[in-house]
Design an enzyme around this catalytic site. Sequence first.
Site, PDB file in Angstrom:
ATOM      1  N   TYR A 119      -4.747  13.792  -7.461  1.00 50.43           N
ATOM      2  CA  TYR A 119      -4.735  13.831  -5.987  1.00 50.43           C
ATOM      3  C   TYR A 119      -6.145  13.652  -5.420  1.00 50.43           C
ATOM      4  O   TYR A 119      -6.349  12.893  -4.464  1.00 50.43           O
ATOM      5  CB  TYR A 119      -4.138  15.172  -5.577  1.00 50.43           C
TER       6      TYR A 119
ATOM      7  N   LEU B 112       2.904  17.464   8.574  1.00 52.92           N
ATOM      8  CA  LEU B 112       1.914  16.862   9.471  1.00 52.92           C
ATOM      9  C   LEU B 112       2.431  15.582  10.120  1.00 52.92           C
ATOM     10  O   LEU B 112       2.207  15.354  11.317  1.00 52.92           O
ATOM     11  CB  LEU B 112       0.628  16.566   8.687  1.00 52.92           C
TER      12      LEU B 112
ATOM     13  N   LYS C 216      -7.222  10.627  -3.024  1.00 53.51           N
ATOM     14  CA  LYS C 216      -7.699  10.915  -1.662  1.00 53.51           C
ATOM     15  C   LYS C 216      -9.144  10.446  -1.472  1.00 53.51           C
ATOM     16  O   LYS C 216      -9.533  10.091  -0.358  1.00 53.51           O
ATOM     17  CB  LYS C 216      -7.557  12.406  -1.354  1.00 53.51           C
TER      18      LYS C 216
HETATM   19  N1  LIG Z   1      -0.873  20.242   4.478  1.00 49.78           N
HETATM   20  C1  LIG Z   1      -2.174  20.210   4.260  1.00 49.78           C
HETATM   21  O1  LIG Z   1      -2.900  21.238   4.432  1.00 49.78           O
HETATM   22  C2  LIG Z   1      -2.841  18.955   3.808  1.00 49.78           C
HETATM   23  C3  LIG Z   1      -4.191  18.994   3.431  1.00 49.78           C
HETATM   24  C4  LIG Z   1      -4.837  17.823   3.072  1.00 49.78           C
HETATM   25  C5  LIG Z   1      -4.135  16.622   3.082  1.00 49.78           C
HETATM   26  N2  LIG Z   1      -2.798  16.610   3.414  1.00 49.78           N
HETATM   27  C6  LIG Z   1      -2.111  15.311   3.405  1.00 49.78           C
HETATM   28  O2  LIG Z   1      -1.343  15.191   4.590  1.00 49.78           O
HETATM   29  C7  LIG Z   1      -0.225  14.333   4.341  1.00 49.78           C
HETATM   30  C8  LIG Z   1       1.042  15.005   4.812  1.00 49.78           C
HETATM   31  O3  LIG Z   1       1.284  16.142   3.992  1.00 49.78           O
HETATM   32  P1  LIG Z   1       2.181  17.387   4.421  1.00 49.78           P
HETATM   33  O4  LIG Z   1       1.412  18.599   4.105  1.00 49.78           O
HETATM   34  O5  LIG Z   1       2.719  17.188   5.785  1.00 49.78           O
HETATM   35  O6  LIG Z   1       3.355  17.269   3.330  1.00 49.78           O
HETATM   36  P2  LIG Z   1       4.958  17.215   3.464  1.00 49.78           P
HETATM   37  O7  LIG Z   1       5.469  17.262   2.084  1.00 49.78           O
HETATM   38  O8  LIG Z   1       5.410  18.233   4.456  1.00 49.78           O
HETATM   39  O9  LIG Z   1       5.231  15.773   4.108  1.00 49.78           O
HETATM   40  C9  LIG Z   1       5.057  14.580   3.400  1.00 49.78           C
HETATM   41  C10 LIG Z   1       6.216  13.654   3.698  1.00 49.78           C
HETATM   42  O10 LIG Z   1       6.000  12.402   3.049  1.00 49.78           O
HETATM   43  C11 LIG Z   1       7.245  11.894   2.625  1.00 49.78           C
HETATM   44  N3  LIG Z   1       7.052  10.904   1.562  1.00 49.78           N
HETATM   45  C12 LIG Z   1       6.626  11.126   0.289  1.00 49.78           C
HETATM   46  N4  LIG Z   1       6.581   9.990  -0.388  1.00 49.78           N
HETATM   47  C13 LIG Z   1       6.965   8.987   0.460  1.00 49.78           C
HETATM   48  C14 LIG Z   1       7.097   7.587   0.349  1.00 49.78           C
HETATM   49  N5  LIG Z   1       6.834   6.963  -0.813  1.00 49.78           N
HETATM   50  N6  LIG Z   1       7.503   6.889   1.437  1.00 49.78           N
HETATM   51  C15 LIG Z   1       7.758   7.511   2.609  1.00 49.78           C
HETATM   52  N7  LIG Z   1       7.670   8.842   2.763  1.00 49.78           N
HETATM   53  C16 LIG Z   1       7.268   9.581   1.706  1.00 49.78           C
HETATM   54  C17 LIG Z   1       7.987  13.124   2.154  1.00 49.78           C
HETATM   55  O11 LIG Z   1       9.394  12.915   2.122  1.00 49.78           O
HETATM   56  C18 LIG Z   1       7.552  14.173   3.184  1.00 49.78           C
HETATM   57  O12 LIG Z   1       8.487  14.304   4.250  1.00 49.78           O
HETATM   58  C19 LIG Z   1      -0.266  14.027   2.845  1.00 49.78           C
HETATM   59  O13 LIG Z   1      -0.894  12.789   2.645  1.00 49.78           O
HETATM   60  C20 LIG Z   1      -1.121  15.153   2.286  1.00 49.78           C
HETATM   61  O14 LIG Z   1      -1.698  14.807   1.064  1.00 49.78           O
HETATM   62  C21 LIG Z   1      -2.150  17.742   3.770  1.00 49.78           C
END
Ligand SMILES: NC(=O)c1ccc[n+]([C@@H]2O[C@H](COP(=O)([O-])OP(=O)(O)OC[C@H]3O[C@@H](n4cnc5c(N)ncnc54)[C@H](O)[C@@H]3O)[C@@H](O)[C@H]2O)c1
Length: 334
Positions: free
Chosen positions: A204, A19, A208
Amino acid sequence: MSGICAGRVVVVTGAGRGLGRAHALAFAAEGARVVVNDLGVGLDGAPGADGPAGPATPVGPATPASPATLASPAGPATPASPASPAEAVVDEIRAAGGEAVAHGGDIATDAGAESLVAAALDAYGRLDTLVNNAGFLRDRMLVNLAEDDWDAVMRVHLKGHFLPLRHAAAHWRAEAKAGRTPVARIVNTSSGAGLLGSVGQGNYSAAKAGIIGLTLVAAAELARYGVQVNAIAPAARTRMTEHAFAATMAAPDTGFDAMAPGNVSPLVVWLGSAASAGVTGRVFETEGGRITVMEGWRPGPTADKGARRTPAEAGETALKLLAGAAAPGAVYGA
Ligand SMILES: NC(=O)c1ccc[n+]([C@@H]2O[C@H](COP(=O)([O-])OP(=O)(O)OC[C@H]3O[C@@H](n4cnc5c(N)ncnc54)[C@H](O)[C@@H]3O)[C@@H](O)[C@H]2O)c1
């Protein structure tokens, strides 16, 4: 570049993948100059796992910030290594004619968060929008949830939202006090897990949910400095979801790919732009083509005796009130 974010400088945490990457590309396409932050960790926060992640590993170490990712508070912005996910997204933005710089710091450390804000100011001389997005999972049933899994997830999500927010807010407060009240925006990333709860995600869900509380307080405290603060609860196909929810997340052979991460970004870009004036302290669920305003805790049925009740009376009143109250939303996975 023209667009609704022309002239703005936007920081996106965890923007090397998923995202965050989609948000960074979308902001750049709308004319923003973007600071692309990503620590390049695995799905469970383990350092150095840049490849596609499998299932989360069992209890691992809390995400340590390697010396290479930590800048001294007063020091220069932390560069991401050339092969890092952050740098790859910067390359994509530049190839499309946009402007971006990479930042490889850990946003859940004070030094990393401070150097992230400094990176925007050093590179572009201003900061307009902060998108808090970075995070990872350590899913376990509560009875098996180790202290370290609790700490690591609370740290990256909750502290990882607070610290960049705090440093960005300090900058904006200084700007406002100097007579340059900004048109500043923060977009936080919660989850349906934080709004309704999710089985196997106690850490989590708590983090959140905490992000929602942080959003409400930040919106109230920072309005006087020209800062609006909102949160999204997204759903999209990323490494976080593509295995755990394979059927829901699968891309169709033809037609609208509802779970593509880029579907979430337009709302984030709008919230991060000057065009969203007047919108603050709100929570939006968004996935595919859908945007939903989430209406949170508010008083339901109530009764005041004007005196202390016995426990039996309290129970009788509670049951009476519950009979007239809306049923809570189902916990995910229950
Ligand atoms: N994908 C979904 O459907 C979904 C649903 C609800 C919430 N989210 C939230 O959206 C956000 C993005 O998630 P995503 O699905 O793209 O996951 P993802 O794993 O593809 O991307 C997350 C990124 O964050 C980076 N990261 C982790 N810890 C870090 C830190 N301490 N400092 C800097 N970078 C760091 C990782 O290297 C990774 O590239 C998250 O907060 C997740 O909880 C996602």
